[in-house]
Design an enzyme around this catalytic site. Sequence first.
Site, PDB file in Angstrom:
ATOM      1  N   CYS A  45       1.026  -1.103   0.064  1.00 56.28           N
ATOM      2  CA  CYS A  45       0.226  -0.036  -0.050  1.00 56.28           C
ATOM      3  C   CYS A  45       0.796   1.285   0.018  1.00 56.28           C
ATOM      4  O   CYS A  45       0.507   2.202  -0.769  1.00 56.28           O
ATOM      5  CB  CYS A  45      -1.013   0.012   1.364  1.00 56.28           C
ATOM      6  SG  CYS A  45      -2.174  -1.318   1.336  1.00 56.28           S
TER       7      CYS A  45
HETATM    8  C1  BEZ Z   1       0.647  -4.425   1.834  1.00 51.83           C
HETATM    9  O1  BEZ Z   1       0.119  -3.451   1.566  1.00 51.83           O
HETATM   10  O2  BEZ Z   1       1.760  -4.678   1.729  1.00 51.83           O
HETATM   11  C2  BEZ Z   1      -0.365  -5.697   2.318  1.00 51.83           C
HETATM   12  C3  BEZ Z   1      -1.419  -5.377   3.061  1.00 51.83           C
HETATM   13  C4  BEZ Z   1      -2.314  -6.413   3.475  1.00 51.83           C
HETATM   14  C5  BEZ Z   1      -2.028  -7.786   3.281  1.00 51.83           C
HETATM   15  C6  BEZ Z   1      -0.678  -7.890   2.611  1.00 51.83           C
HETATM   16  C7  BEZ Z   1       0.156  -7.067   2.113  1.00 51.83           C
END
Ligand code: BEZ
Length: 211
Positions: A45
């Site tokens: 994210c």
């Molecule tokens: C991420 O944004 O890295 C992420 C968020 C939730 C689960 C897995 C990865």
Amino acid sequence: MALRLGDEAPNFTADTTEGKINFHEWLGNGWGILFSHPKDFTPVCTTELGYVARVKGEFEKRGVKVIAISVDPLESHKGWTKDINETQHCTVNFPLIADPEKKTAMLYDMIHPNAADNMTVRSVFVIGPDKKIKLMITYPASCGRNFDELLRVVDSLQLTAKYKVATPVNWKDGQDCIVVPAVSDDDAKKLFPKGFRAVKPYLRYTPQPNK
Ligand code: BEZ
């Protein structure tokens, strides 16, 4: 009930990093992209939001406002934004919706309990100036989205809203388009002064009309 293409994008009010908004008023008469990120302070994210901040000018050129949402609270968004700016070399310049009660996430069916019941999947909604949903895509949390693809889709949506064309596989702005099947050859001659080329009666190409 699940949302479908052509449905009105549900309206909501929410707290965001840029103040309280009424979604439809915030959209105004332009295009919008609403996209969910599963959780604050997560790596994928962080890269996505940084990229969107860096290419926001490309969305603006197309009259598209961008807004992100996650189920984390506002204070968390504010702290995380500092990290995004630092690590992604950007200034997050669009609102992040705080949705700790998951009200908006539920409205847009962004929680898929068989994937995770406490965070959103990566949903994207492209909303037209008529507030109708023009595109929906759902990615798993593990896969960062391709926002260049979303720009390409916006180019196609804006073009096909104005002209009786569709866009072929992997089309990019400036490339030949397809004359929609509902247009007869006679009408196509009038509608597309640059002409068209029929590979098959149902497969007709014309130069991009607005170029
Ligand atoms: C991420 O944004 O890295 C992420 C968020 C939730 C689960 C897995 C990865």
